[in-house]
Structures are given as C-alpha cells and as structure tokens.
Design a protein around this motif. Structure first.
Motif, PDB file in Angstrom:
ATOM      1  N   VAL A 105       0.837  -1.206   0.000  1.00 11.13           N
ATOM      2  CA  VAL A 105       0.000   0.000   0.000  1.00 11.13           C
ATOM      3  C   VAL A 105       0.872   1.255   0.000  1.00 11.13           C
ATOM      4  CG1 VAL A 105      -1.721   1.304   1.302  1.00 11.13           C
ATOM      5  CG2 VAL A 105      -1.904  -1.181   1.146  1.00 11.13           C
ATOM      6  N   PHE A 106       1.861   1.287   0.879  1.00  8.84           N
ATOM      7  CA  PHE A 106       2.766   2.441   0.926  1.00  8.84           C
ATOM      8  C   PHE A 106       3.483   2.630  -0.411  1.00  8.84           C
ATOM      9  CE2 PHE A 106       3.290   2.058   5.795  1.00  8.84           C
ATOM     10  CZ  PHE A 106       2.283   2.988   5.990  1.00  8.84           C
ATOM     11  N   SER A 107       3.945   1.535  -0.989  1.00  8.03           N
ATOM     12  CA  SER A 107       4.680   1.633  -2.258  1.00  8.03           C
ATOM     13  C   SER A 107       3.790   2.169  -3.366  1.00  8.03           C
ATOM     14  CB  SER A 107       5.244   0.262  -2.639  1.00  8.03           C
ATOM     15  OG  SER A 107       6.110  -0.232  -1.643  1.00  8.03           O
ATOM     16  N   ALA A 108       2.559   1.632  -3.458  1.00  7.43           N
ATOM     17  CA  ALA A 108       1.643   2.067  -4.514  1.00  7.43           C
ATOM     18  C   ALA A 108       1.271   3.536  -4.348  1.00  7.43           C
ATOM     19  CB  ALA A 108       0.388   1.192  -4.504  1.00  7.43           C
ATOM     20  N   VAL A 109       0.936   3.942  -3.134  1.00  2.47           N
ATOM     21  CA  VAL A 109       0.561   5.339  -2.901  1.00  2.47           C
ATOM     22  C   VAL A 109       1.736   6.266  -3.175  1.00  2.47           C
ATOM     23  CG1 VAL A 109      -0.206   6.988  -1.141  1.00  2.47           C
ATOM     24  CG2 VAL A 109      -1.232   4.718  -1.241  1.00  2.47           C
ATOM     25  N   SER A 110       2.938   5.857  -2.759  1.00  2.00           N
ATOM     26  CA  SER A 110       4.111   6.694  -2.983  1.00  2.00           C
ATOM     27  C   SER A 110       4.393   6.878  -4.471  1.00  2.00           C
ATOM     28  CB  SER A 110       5.320   6.066  -2.290  1.00  2.00           C
ATOM     29  OG  SER A 110       6.480   6.824  -2.521  1.00  2.00           O
ATOM     30  N   ILE A 111       4.306   5.802  -5.235  1.00  2.00           N
ATOM     31  CA  ILE A 111       4.562   5.897  -6.680  1.00  2.00           C
ATOM     32  C   ILE A 111       3.498   6.752  -7.364  1.00  2.00           C
ATOM     33  CG2 ILE A 111       4.658   4.573  -8.824  1.00  2.00           C
ATOM     34  CD1 ILE A 111       5.924   2.297  -7.222  1.00  2.00           C
ATOM     35  N   LEU A 112       2.230   6.542  -7.009  1.00  2.00           N
ATOM     36  CA  LEU A 112       1.151   7.330  -7.616  1.00  2.00           C
ATOM     37  C   LEU A 112       1.293   8.815  -7.276  1.00  2.00           C
ATOM     38  CD1 LEU A 112      -1.943   4.984  -7.060  1.00  2.00           C
ATOM     39  CD2 LEU A 112      -0.725   5.447  -9.201  1.00  2.00           C
ATOM     40  N   CYS A 113       1.607   9.120  -6.045  1.00  2.19           N
ATOM     41  CA  CYS A 113       1.769  10.520  -5.653  1.00  2.19           C
ATOM     42  C   CYS A 113       2.986  11.141  -6.318  1.00  2.19           C
ATOM     43  CB  CYS A 113       1.880  10.632  -4.138  1.00  2.19           C
ATOM     44  SG  CYS A 113       0.352  10.255  -3.244  1.00  2.19           S
ATOM     45  N   CYS A 114       4.045  10.362  -6.476  1.00  2.00           N
ATOM     46  CA  CYS A 114       5.229  10.866  -7.165  1.00  2.00           C
ATOM     47  C   CYS A 114       4.916  11.180  -8.626  1.00  2.00           C
ATOM     48  CB  CYS A 114       6.351   9.844  -7.062  1.00  2.00           C
ATOM     49  SG  CYS A 114       7.922  10.375  -7.783  1.00  2.00           S
ATOM     50  N   LEU A 115       4.165  10.285  -9.286  1.00  3.78           N
ATOM     51  CA  LEU A 115       3.763  10.538 -10.675  1.00  3.78           C
ATOM     52  C   LEU A 115       2.834  11.738 -10.773  1.00  3.78           C
ATOM     53  CD1 LEU A 115       3.160   6.858 -11.895  1.00  3.78           C
ATOM     54  CD2 LEU A 115       5.133   8.332 -12.360  1.00  3.78           C
ATOM     55  N   LEU A 116       1.928  11.867  -9.793  1.00  2.00           N
ATOM     56  CA  LEU A 116       1.028  13.016  -9.791  1.00  2.00           C
ATOM     57  C   LEU A 116       1.809  14.317  -9.609  1.00  2.00           C
ATOM     58  CD1 LEU A 116      -1.849  14.155  -9.758  1.00  2.00           C
ATOM     59  CD2 LEU A 116      -1.900  13.748  -7.292  1.00  2.00           C
ATOM     60  N   THR A 117       2.799  14.310  -8.748  1.00  2.00           N
ATOM     61  CA  THR A 117       3.635  15.500  -8.556  1.00  2.00           C
ATOM     62  C   THR A 117       4.398  15.833  -9.832  1.00  2.00           C
ATOM     63  OG1 THR A 117       3.902  14.863  -6.238  1.00  2.00           O
ATOM     64  CG2 THR A 117       5.374  16.554  -7.085  1.00  2.00           C
TER      65      THR A 117
ATOM     66  N   ALA B 206       1.775  11.723   4.513  1.00  2.00           N
ATOM     67  CA  ALA B 206       0.652  12.607   4.813  1.00  2.00           C
ATOM     68  C   ALA B 206       1.065  14.074   4.711  1.00  2.00           C
ATOM     69  CB  ALA B 206       0.100  12.296   6.199  1.00  2.00           C
ATOM     70  N   SER B 207       2.226  14.418   5.250  1.00  2.00           N
ATOM     71  CA  SER B 207       2.681  15.809   5.171  1.00  2.00           C
ATOM     72  C   SER B 207       2.997  16.211   3.734  1.00  2.00           C
ATOM     73  CB  SER B 207       3.905  16.013   6.067  1.00  2.00           C
ATOM     74  OG  SER B 207       4.932  15.086   5.746  1.00  2.00           O
ATOM     75  N   SER B 208       3.556  15.289   2.958  1.00  2.00           N
ATOM     76  CA  SER B 208       3.848  15.605   1.548  1.00  2.00           C
ATOM     77  C   SER B 208       2.560  15.799   0.757  1.00  2.00           C
ATOM     78  CB  SER B 208       4.683  14.482   0.925  1.00  2.00           C
ATOM     79  OG  SER B 208       5.907  14.321   1.607  1.00  2.00           O
ATOM     80  N   ILE B 209       1.573  14.928   0.987  1.00  2.00           N
ATOM     81  CA  ILE B 209       0.288  15.074   0.302  1.00  2.00           C
ATOM     82  C   ILE B 209      -0.395  16.375   0.733  1.00  2.00           C
ATOM     83  CG2 ILE B 209      -2.027  14.076   0.086  1.00  2.00           C
ATOM     84  CD1 ILE B 209      -0.734  11.321   0.312  1.00  2.00           C
ATOM     85  N   GLY B 210      -0.255  16.736   2.023  1.00  2.00           N
ATOM     86  CA  GLY B 210      -0.834  17.996   2.490  1.00  2.00           C
ATOM     87  C   GLY B 210      -0.237  19.191   1.781  1.00  2.00           C
ATOM     88  N   LEU B 211       1.088  19.214   1.624  1.00  2.00           N
ATOM     89  CA  LEU B 211       1.733  20.315   0.903  1.00  2.00           C
ATOM     90  C   LEU B 211       1.295  20.358  -0.551  1.00  2.00           C
ATOM     91  CD1 LEU B 211       5.410  20.156   2.251  1.00  2.00           C
ATOM     92  CD2 LEU B 211       3.588  21.695   2.956  1.00  2.00           C
ATOM     93  N   LEU B 212       1.284  19.195  -1.199  1.00  2.00           N
ATOM     94  CA  LEU B 212       0.916  19.138  -2.609  1.00  2.00           C
ATOM     95  C   LEU B 212      -0.519  19.600  -2.826  1.00  2.00           C
ATOM     96  CD1 LEU B 212       1.870  18.237  -5.461  1.00  2.00           C
ATOM     97  CD2 LEU B 212       0.903  15.989  -4.939  1.00  2.00           C
ATOM     98  N   GLY B 213      -1.423  19.093  -2.012  1.00  5.99           N
ATOM     99  CA  GLY B 213      -2.830  19.437  -2.207  1.00  5.99           C
ATOM    100  C   GLY B 213      -3.149  20.873  -1.886  1.00  5.99           C
ATOM    101  N   CYS B 214      -2.627  21.387  -0.772  1.00  7.96           N
ATOM    102  CA  CYS B 214      -2.981  22.746  -0.350  1.00  7.96           C
ATOM    103  C   CYS B 214      -2.375  23.814  -1.250  1.00  7.96           C
ATOM    104  CB  CYS B 214      -2.537  22.972   1.084  1.00  7.96           C
ATOM    105  SG  CYS B 214      -3.382  21.938   2.299  1.00  7.96           S
TER     106      CYS B 214
END
Length: 444
Positions: A186-198, A414-422
């Motif tokens: 789960v961590f790996s998939a979310v990390s890769i998806l968020c990295c691609l989204l960034t 969570a903190s990285s997603i918070g920065l990206l989203g906000c």
C-alpha cells in the motif's frame, strides 16, 4: 538349606521397594538389593540358621514369591523373581508387571516423585525427603530436552524455545517486508502514484509557465517545491524492506533535508508576499528586495543549517542497523538505531521550527490584498504539516518494531500530500478547468 535352589517365601510388602528398584535399573543392582537383604537371616526347616556371608553374597539361589489372597480361593504363592547364586545376577521378572499379584492391583513404584518431562526440570527442597522433588516448567527462553533434568538450558539470543520447550528454534525476524506485509504494498503504490502526480503537476506548471497564476510568487520556487515533494515521496522507499546501515543513515537525514528545502521554499514565498505588498507603496525601500536573489538566499541559508545538523549527526554518532532481541518473545526486531538521540530530535526540531515560522508569517500575510496571494494556502498547508508531525510524536514513541517505521512513513506521506494538495491543486484546477478566470485575473 542345601547348595541346590531353596525356596524362600518373603512377604511382598517387605520387598516392594527392592523389586521395584530392580526393575527400574540394572546398574548398581547388587548394592541396591544388598541394602535390603544384608541383614536378613532365617531358620530353615531343619533348624539351621541361615545368614549371608561376610561379602553380603547370597550363598544359594532364591526365589521371591508374592502371597496372593483371592476371594473364595485358598492362599497361594506367585513366583515373581529368581536370583541366581553368588554371582547375584537376576533373571527377567516375567510376572513383575502383572497387577494381579499386588494387593492394590497396581504395580508399586519405588519413587516418591514422577519423572520430569523434557520441558521441565527438577526442583528440590519442596519435601522433607531429600530424594523427592517436584517438576517445574522451564522459564521463558529456556528449554529442557531430556527427562529428569535438573537444569534448563537458555536459548541463544537469536533463538527461542518451541511450543514443547524441548528445542530452540530461530526467532521470527520482524521488519517491513515487501513479501510479508500488505501495508508495504500500500505504501509503495501510494508513494509511486503521488510521485507521478507531482511530476504531472510539475509538467503542467512548466507548460503553462507564462500564465499569471504560475508566474505569481516566483515560479522557480514552485518548481523547487514540486521537486522537493517528489523526492519526499521517493524517500519513503528508504523505510521499507530490511534496514541496513546505509538506509538507516539516509532515512531521517534525507527527508529532513528535503522537507527543510520544501518548507524554506514556502517560507520564501510567504516573505515575498509581504515584501510585494509593501513594495507597492510609492518610494518604498522594499522595492530593492524584489527579485530572485532574496528567496534563493532564504532557501540556501535555512536548508544549509539542516545539512550541517545532519552532517554533524552522521560524523559523531550515525544511525546503524540494530537487532532488538528482548522487547518481544519469539521474534527479533530488525530496526535502525538512531545512534545519537540528540541528532535525531535536532533534525525533527529544526524542521518543526521552520514550519512554525512559515506558518506565522503566512498567517500574518493571509489577508493582504493580492489576486494571487498564496499566503492563505501556505497557512493551511503548514497547519496540516505541523498537525501531522505533532500527532506522529506520541504515536512514534508508543510503538515498536515495524509499526514505528509505519508511523514514520505515514507522517512523511501525509505531510507531503498535504503540501501538494494545499498549494497546487487549486492552481491546477484554475489552469486546466477555469482558464477564463486566469485571464480575467490578469485583466485586473
């Protein structure tokens, strides 16, 4: 009694202990039987007195018999053993195990304690008789693989007793494994998806770099912030899998430096918003601070402090791989030892200090009149960032093993997603779905 075999009837109750011990062991047999019969003497039918000789040897053969009393049947003797001549070598006792020849119906046992099983040991001193004992189970971490053992053996640090406590088996190795823990997937998939989204958002910003919403508040800072967030998602993989010395050294130092660069970028954005508002007044001395030099200096200085803290930590007492063999029974925790606790909390403390300063400056600048004022978004992003890391501290201190690492990974993501989203989601929405609003803002 003559040299030929003479029959001697001996009451079974007087010879129970003797015969039972004869059955139990063949070693020391002469001494054991001598103990009971060395003082026995009797008178034969002719009136002659019979004694054992000076060496406690039996001068003739003896037949041991048990007196059997049956209902409605006359008394009779049942032979149970034959002892041959002066060599004193007993024959097999074919009738010894027959319960019918004993008064109680059970074969008597010549011991006051049951034998201890392999998972236990003898404990003396619980009875007034020195030869008696009780069996106690081996304590945790120790085994006994033989019966009637007086001591238990302690297993090595990397092994643990099995369920029967008669064998040491290797302990279970615990860490965030790619093969055994679903949460790692789960961590790996979310990390890769968020990295691609960034990366996708970075591509959008580069493509629309000449639009007002991208140019506002220094687009170079936005690029640097997006790259930092992308790297923070990738550094999650340093926490997954079996830790080694190099990954232990890179874990906290990498995300500490990366987040320091990201928060410094937000701090520079907040400061530039304040300077831009003050520079709009005629004759303002703040105009000389406008440009790209000030934010670059802010990022370099504040990030360099974190780099110095990390280098000092790694030079004095760096993190290393450690094995915790005592916290849990039956498993070894493969973990990273921080080395210097002061260094670890210095990295986190400085990162928290930067976030707090950025939050205060952005909060003060949130109401400034500017069409592209990012301060309110930076304020909310820092609020999310600080909330995540403040909540992480008690959760981190109250867990151990792989769950402690999972808390760290969750805090980073969570903190990285918070920065990206906000900071960027609303800008991407305007760029992609409300381009008219972007042009309309420029006209103002």
């Amino acid at each position: 009694m003559t040299e030929s075999a003479q029959e001697v009837s001996v009451n079974s109750s007087a010879l129970v202990t003797c015969v039972s011990e004869l059955e139990a062991t063949n070693t020391g047999l002469v001494a054991e039987l001598h103990k009971y019969v060395r003082n026995v003497h009797y008178t034969d039918p002719t009136g002659a007195k019979m004694y054992f000789n000076e060496r406690n040897e039996i001068p003739s053969d003896l037949i041991l018999e048990s007196l059997i009393v049956m209902k409605d049947i006359d008394l009779y003797y049942e032979p149970i053993a034959t002892i041959r001549g002066p060599d004193f070598m007993p024959e097999m006792f074919p009738n010894m195990s027959d319960p019918n020849i004993w008064k109680s119906g059970k074969v008597p046992v010549s011991r006051c304690s049951d034998p201890c099983l392999p998972d236990s040991r003898k404990k003396f001193g619980s009875s007034i008789h020195k030869c008696c004992y009780e069996c106690v189970r081996c304590p945790e971490g120790e085994i006994s693989n033989i019966s009637d053992s007086e001591n238990c053996m302690k297993c090595p640090d990397d092994e643990w007793p099995n369920e029967k406590k008669d064998l040491c088996v290797p302990k279970w190795m615990e860490f965030l494994s790619y093969t055994d823990d679903p949460i790692v997937a789960v961590f790996s998939a979310v990390s890769i998806l968020c990295c691609l989204l960034t990366g996708l958002i970075l591509g959008i910003f580069i493509h629309y770099r000449d639009t007002p919403i991208v140019k506002a508040n220094n687009r170079n800072l936005s690029y640097l912030l997006l790259v930092s967030i992308m790297l923070s998602f990738l550094c999650v993989f340093l926490f997954l899998g079996r830790p080694v010395d190099i990954t232990c050294m890179l874990r906290v130092t990498s995300f500490g430096v990366i987040f320091s660069v990201a928060v410094s970028s937000l701090l520079a954005k907040s400061i530039m918003v304040c300077i831009a508002f003050k520079a709009t007044k005629p004759g303002s001395p703040w105009r000389k601070w406008m440009g790209g030099k000030l934010p670059n200096c802010i990022i370099c200085v504040f990030s360099l402090v974190q780099v110095i803290i990390c280098v000092s930590w790694l030079s004095i007492s760096p993190p290393f791989q450690d094995q915790d063999t005592h916290s849990y029974q039956g498993k070894i925790i493969i973990q990273c030892n921080e080395g210097s606790v002061i260094g670890f909390y210095s990295v986190l403390g400085y990162m928290g200090l930067l976030a707090a300063v950025s939050f205060i400056i952005a909060f003060l600048a949130r109401t400034l009149p500017d069409s592209f004022n990012e301060a309110k978004y930076i304020t909310f992003s820092m609020l999310v960032f600080c909330s995540v890391w403040i909540a992480m501290i008690p959760a981190y201190l109250s867990t151990r093993g792989k769950y402690m690492v999972a808390v760290e990974v969750f805090a980073v993501m969570a903190s990285s997603i918070g920065l990206l989203g906000c900071i960027f989601f609303h800008k991407c929405y305007i760029i992609l779905f409300r381009p008219g609003l972007n042009i309309k803002i420029v006209i103002r």
